[in-house]
Design an enzyme around this catalytic site. Structure first.
Site, PDB file in Angstrom:
ATOM      1  N   TRP A 174       0.978  -1.121   0.067  1.00 41.04           N
ATOM      2  CA  TRP A 174       0.026   0.016   0.115  1.00 41.04           C
ATOM      3  C   TRP A 174       0.871   1.172   0.031  1.00 41.04           C
ATOM      4  O   TRP A 174       1.968   1.370   0.878  1.00 41.04           O
ATOM      5  CB  TRP A 174      -1.042   0.212   1.209  1.00 41.04           C
ATOM      6  CG  TRP A 174      -1.545   1.254   1.428  1.00 41.04           C
ATOM      7  CD1 TRP A 174      -2.676   1.619   0.616  1.00 41.04           C
ATOM      8  CD2 TRP A 174      -1.443   2.393   2.061  1.00 41.04           C
ATOM      9  NE1 TRP A 174      -3.038   2.919   0.846  1.00 41.04           N
ATOM     10  CE2 TRP A 174      -2.264   3.489   1.702  1.00 41.04           C
ATOM     11  CE3 TRP A 174      -0.173   2.685   2.991  1.00 41.04           C
ATOM     12  CZ2 TRP A 174      -2.340   4.720   2.397  1.00 41.04           C
ATOM     13  CZ3 TRP A 174      -0.255   3.994   3.653  1.00 41.04           C
ATOM     14  CH2 TRP A 174      -0.876   4.880   3.062  1.00 41.04           C
ATOM     15  N   GLU A 187      -2.797  -3.151  -2.519  1.00 39.65           N
ATOM     16  CA  GLU A 187      -4.014  -2.421  -1.847  1.00 39.65           C
ATOM     17  C   GLU A 187      -4.449  -0.893  -2.080  1.00 39.65           C
ATOM     18  O   GLU A 187      -3.620  -0.232  -1.890  1.00 39.65           O
ATOM     19  CB  GLU A 187      -3.706  -2.502  -0.225  1.00 39.65           C
ATOM     20  CG  GLU A 187      -4.769  -1.869   0.549  1.00 39.65           C
ATOM     21  CD  GLU A 187      -4.466  -1.974   2.142  1.00 39.65           C
ATOM     22  OE1 GLU A 187      -2.978  -2.308   2.336  1.00 39.65           O
ATOM     23  OE2 GLU A 187      -5.267  -1.706   2.881  1.00 39.65           O
ATOM     24  N   LYS A 231      -7.166   2.368  -2.322  1.00 36.75           N
ATOM     25  CA  LYS A 231      -7.961   3.186  -1.156  1.00 36.75           C
ATOM     26  C   LYS A 231      -8.748   4.202  -2.057  1.00 36.75           C
ATOM     27  O   LYS A 231      -8.502   4.704  -3.215  1.00 36.75           O
ATOM     28  CB  LYS A 231      -6.834   3.965  -0.676  1.00 36.75           C
ATOM     29  CG  LYS A 231      -7.297   4.373   0.864  1.00 36.75           C
ATOM     30  CD  LYS A 231      -6.085   4.667   1.583  1.00 36.75           C
ATOM     31  CE  LYS A 231      -6.398   5.455   2.998  1.00 36.75           C
ATOM     32  NZ  LYS A 231      -5.217   5.363   3.982  1.00 36.75           N
ATOM     33  N   ASP A 283      -9.409  -3.831   1.716  1.00 36.88           N
ATOM     34  CA  ASP A 283      -9.603  -3.099   3.021  1.00 36.88           C
ATOM     35  C   ASP A 283     -10.814  -2.718   3.246  1.00 36.88           C
ATOM     36  O   ASP A 283     -11.319  -1.972   2.430  1.00 36.88           O
ATOM     37  CB  ASP A 283      -8.328  -2.349   3.186  1.00 36.88           C
ATOM     38  CG  ASP A 283      -8.393  -1.591   4.654  1.00 36.88           C
ATOM     39  OD1 ASP A 283      -9.443  -1.032   5.273  1.00 36.88           O
ATOM     40  OD2 ASP A 283      -7.104  -1.296   5.359  1.00 36.88           O
ATOM     41  N   HIS A 303     -11.546   1.142   3.079  1.00 38.62           N
ATOM     42  CA  HIS A 303     -11.235   1.542   1.793  1.00 38.62           C
ATOM     43  C   HIS A 303     -12.323   1.966   0.846  1.00 38.62           C
ATOM     44  O   HIS A 303     -11.659   2.109  -0.401  1.00 38.62           O
ATOM     45  CB  HIS A 303     -10.057   1.009   1.296  1.00 38.62           C
ATOM     46  CG  HIS A 303      -8.837   1.176   2.067  1.00 38.62           C
ATOM     47  ND1 HIS A 303      -7.440   1.021   1.780  1.00 38.62           N
ATOM     48  CD2 HIS A 303      -8.586   1.784   3.297  1.00 38.62           C
ATOM     49  CE1 HIS A 303      -6.600   1.261   2.835  1.00 38.62           C
ATOM     50  NE2 HIS A 303      -7.261   1.684   3.811  1.00 38.62           N
ATOM     51  N   HIS A 311      -8.310  -7.123   4.207  1.00 37.45           N
ATOM     52  CA  HIS A 311      -8.004  -6.202   5.560  1.00 37.45           C
ATOM     53  C   HIS A 311      -9.165  -6.244   6.442  1.00 37.45           C
ATOM     54  O   HIS A 311      -9.857  -5.106   5.942  1.00 37.45           O
ATOM     55  CB  HIS A 311      -7.099  -4.987   5.151  1.00 37.45           C
ATOM     56  CG  HIS A 311      -5.694  -5.322   4.969  1.00 37.45           C
ATOM     57  ND1 HIS A 311      -4.740  -4.054   4.781  1.00 37.45           N
ATOM     58  CD2 HIS A 311      -4.931  -6.166   5.025  1.00 37.45           C
ATOM     59  CE1 HIS A 311      -3.541  -4.492   4.656  1.00 37.45           C
ATOM     60  NE2 HIS A 311      -3.676  -5.814   4.787  1.00 37.45           N
ATOM     61  N   ASP A 368     -12.620   6.057   7.276  1.00 36.48           N
ATOM     62  CA  ASP A 368     -11.555   5.312   7.156  1.00 36.48           C
ATOM     63  C   ASP A 368     -10.853   5.434   8.489  1.00 36.48           C
ATOM     64  O   ASP A 368      -9.665   5.431   8.637  1.00 36.48           O
ATOM     65  CB  ASP A 368     -10.547   5.268   5.943  1.00 36.48           C
ATOM     66  CG  ASP A 368      -9.423   4.195   5.973  1.00 36.48           C
ATOM     67  OD1 ASP A 368      -9.739   3.244   6.638  1.00 36.48           O
ATOM     68  OD2 ASP A 368      -8.351   4.438   5.361  1.00 36.48           O
ATOM     69  N   ASP A 396     -10.309   3.064  10.977  1.00 36.32           N
ATOM     70  CA  ASP A 396      -9.410   1.836  11.617  1.00 36.32           C
ATOM     71  C   ASP A 396      -9.923   1.633  12.861  1.00 36.32           C
ATOM     72  O   ASP A 396      -9.196   1.351  13.719  1.00 36.32           O
ATOM     73  CB  ASP A 396      -8.005   2.437  11.279  1.00 36.32           C
ATOM     74  CG  ASP A 396      -7.496   2.191   9.985  1.00 36.32           C
ATOM     75  OD1 ASP A 396      -7.672   1.056   9.282  1.00 36.32           O
ATOM     76  OD2 ASP A 396      -6.975   3.198   9.456  1.00 36.32           O
ATOM     77  N   ASP A 404      -6.320  -5.021  10.136  1.00 39.98           N
ATOM     78  CA  ASP A 404      -5.835  -3.911   9.900  1.00 39.98           C
ATOM     79  C   ASP A 404      -6.620  -2.579  10.522  1.00 39.98           C
ATOM     80  O   ASP A 404      -7.468  -2.191   9.971  1.00 39.98           O
ATOM     81  CB  ASP A 404      -5.604  -3.554   8.326  1.00 39.98           C
ATOM     82  CG  ASP A 404      -4.777  -2.242   8.095  1.00 39.98           C
ATOM     83  OD1 ASP A 404      -4.179  -1.618   9.144  1.00 39.98           O
ATOM     84  OD2 ASP A 404      -4.692  -1.800   6.826  1.00 39.98           O
TER      85      ASP A 404
HETATM   86  C1  RNT Z   1      -3.646   2.264   4.998  1.00 37.50           C
HETATM   87  C2  RNT Z   1      -3.903   0.570   4.631  1.00 37.50           C
HETATM   88  C3  RNT Z   1      -2.374  -0.169   4.949  1.00 37.50           C
HETATM   89  C4  RNT Z   1      -2.087   0.290   6.287  1.00 37.50           C
HETATM   90  C5  RNT Z   1      -0.715  -0.584   6.930  1.00 37.50           C
HETATM   91  C6  RNT Z   1      -0.317   0.040   8.105  1.00 37.50           C
HETATM   92  O1  RNT Z   1      -4.734   2.862   4.591  1.00 37.50           O
HETATM   93  O2  RNT Z   1      -4.963   0.207   5.130  1.00 37.50           O
HETATM   94  O3  RNT Z   1      -2.868  -1.425   4.839  1.00 37.50           O
HETATM   95  O4  RNT Z   1      -3.137   0.323   7.233  1.00 37.50           O
HETATM   96  O5  RNT Z   1       0.026  -1.108   5.720  1.00 37.50           O
HETATM   97 ZN    ZN Z   2      -5.234  -1.815   4.999  1.00 40.97          ZN
END
Ligand code: RNT
Ligand code: ZN
Length: 421
Positions: A187, A228, A230, A261, A264, A288, A296, A298, A328
């Protein structure tokens, strides 16, 4: 609840599921075979060990200042040991390049190598824990512009290309010794706050950088590459070079895994729906597991509808050799070991719930075009005794059921984490 009562509850649950045409023992052994890759970066707010205190970049943000975050790789391993002891099933560990133990003189991101991860390897080898790996194309002066592999300056691109090349070599080394392919996920933060004139230019440069990176071929048994995308990030609201479509096209044409993810995508977009649409065309997928709250963000994963649906599609696909599951998210506002354990257990519960769905009946209703039957099964599904089966899964792996993991984490917090100042 006493062990005996828990076992009775399990036996009753088994009967209930059998009545729905579901074999609980099959589900339990399937679940025991699905590895989840724990993300090392939840343990220290994506800090890493390059220097005393790195500043998080690339538009990533961790909020919260809960005491006790790991300050060294040794502390992080101690914390992971506790987390792993409270999570049933198979696991892997996902490292980022900034988590190496570089000694007093860092070789430079473009020159990292196997030796920087020797202790991780040794520690993981002892417990038969396969490692996954990620290049770290953020939190670095060369990434301050918010651009790395798509940067207009060839010198900047060179630096990041070399970093990712070095990372793939480290990852393949892991794969070679652990007898399980190491997943190297890529990513990058590349994007812009405002719309550029030449979107295509950035993407062409990224495509070229990637092609150079992947020139080195490794055996499938050693390395898996994933990319990955986004939707947006802090500072890349208007334009993300590596969007999902860009990487989906790249993954199909270059035979790479695609990483989805859960944070994302547009909040109402269904990642579950993408699984059956992509799997026929890409070599494989990486999920993820994250929980975006309004953006986003997390957040720590919980057993939400989204997780249930994604797990349902994964179970339907039954392509476990072509799917890597990873956590993640990063939350610094609560006990970080608790964050790992809660999220990992939630994903496992989602998978178990999905494995226990009466799929044969649902499919039958599909075939007959019987919408009421199908909806009635879905409507009743949350009433089935999932908890008793989950508790049995925990019992078989000798980890606490219910919220029994809280107490050992609290104790560790008092005895270890609170002393880290
Ligand atoms: C970032 C991505 C990625 C990170 C990690 C730390 O938006 O989700 O996967 O979270 O690489
Ligand atoms: Zn991720």
């Amino acid at each position: 609840m006493s062990d005996e009562r828990a076992r009775e509850a399990f036996e009753i649950a088994k009967e209930t599921y059998a009545g729905e045409g579901v074999d609980v023992e099959n589900a339990l052994s399937a679940l025991a075979d699905i590895p989840i890759s724990l993300h090392c970066w939840q343990g220290d707010d994506v800090g890493g060990f390059e220097q005393a205190a790195g500043t998080l970049g690339g538009g990533l943000a961790v909020t919260g200042a809960y005491p006790g975050k790991a300050r060294t790789a040794g502390e992080l391993r101690d914390d992971l040991d506790l987390a792993f002891s409270l999570i049933p099933g198979r696991r892997r560990l996902n490292l980022h390049a900034i988590y190496g133990e570089f000694g007093p003189k860092h070789p430079g991101r473009d020159r990292i190598g196997a030796a920087d991860f020797a202790r991780w390897r040794e520690w993981a080898g002892k417990k038969n824990l396969p490692l996954d790996f990620n290049a770290t194309c953020f939190s670095h002066p060369m990434a301050e512009s918010g651009l790395t592999l798509s940067h207009p300056d060839p010198a900047v691109r060179r630096f990041w290309i070399d970093h990712v090349i070095a990372c793939r070599e480290v990852a393949a080394g892991f794969g070679r010794t652990q007898k399980s392919p190491c997943l190297h996920n890529l990513w990058i933060p590349d994007g812009m706050k405002e719309t550029p004139a030449d979107r295509a230019g950035f993407r062409t440069r990224l495509e070229k950088s990637l092609d150079e990176i992947y020139q080195t071929a490794y055996p499938d048994a050693e390395l898996r590459d994933s990319l990955e995308g986004k939707l947006f990030g802090l500072g890349s609201e208007a334009f993300v070079v590596g969007s999902n479509e860009f990487y989906a096209g790249y993954a199909v044409s270059r035979r790479k895994f695609l990483c989805l993810d859960l944070g994302h995508f547009h909040p109402t977009e269904s990642v579950a729906d993408k699984i059956s649409a992509l799997l026929p065309f890409v070599p494989g997928l990486v999920i993820h597991f994250s929980r975006g709250l309004r953006w986003d963000s997390d957040h720590v994963v919980l057993l939400t509808d989204e997780i249930s649906e994604v797990c349902g599609e994964l179970v339907r696909a039954a392509a476990w050799d072509r799917v890597n599951l990873a956590l993640d998210y990063f939350d610094g506002s609560l006990n970080r070991i608790g964050a790992w354990v809660i999220g990992a257990r939630a994903v496992l519960k989602g998978l178990l719930q999905a494995l226990l769905q009466p799929w044969a009946r649902l499919e039958e209703a599909d075939r007959r075009g019987d919408g009421m039957a199908r909806l009635s099964i879905r409507e009743n599904a949350p009433m089935l005794p999932l908890g008793a089966v989950w508790d049995e899964f925990c019992r078989r792996f000798e980890v606490p059921a219910g919220t029994g993991f809280v107490e050992p984490i609290r104790r560790y917090e008092d005895e270890v984490l609170r002393r880290r100042v």
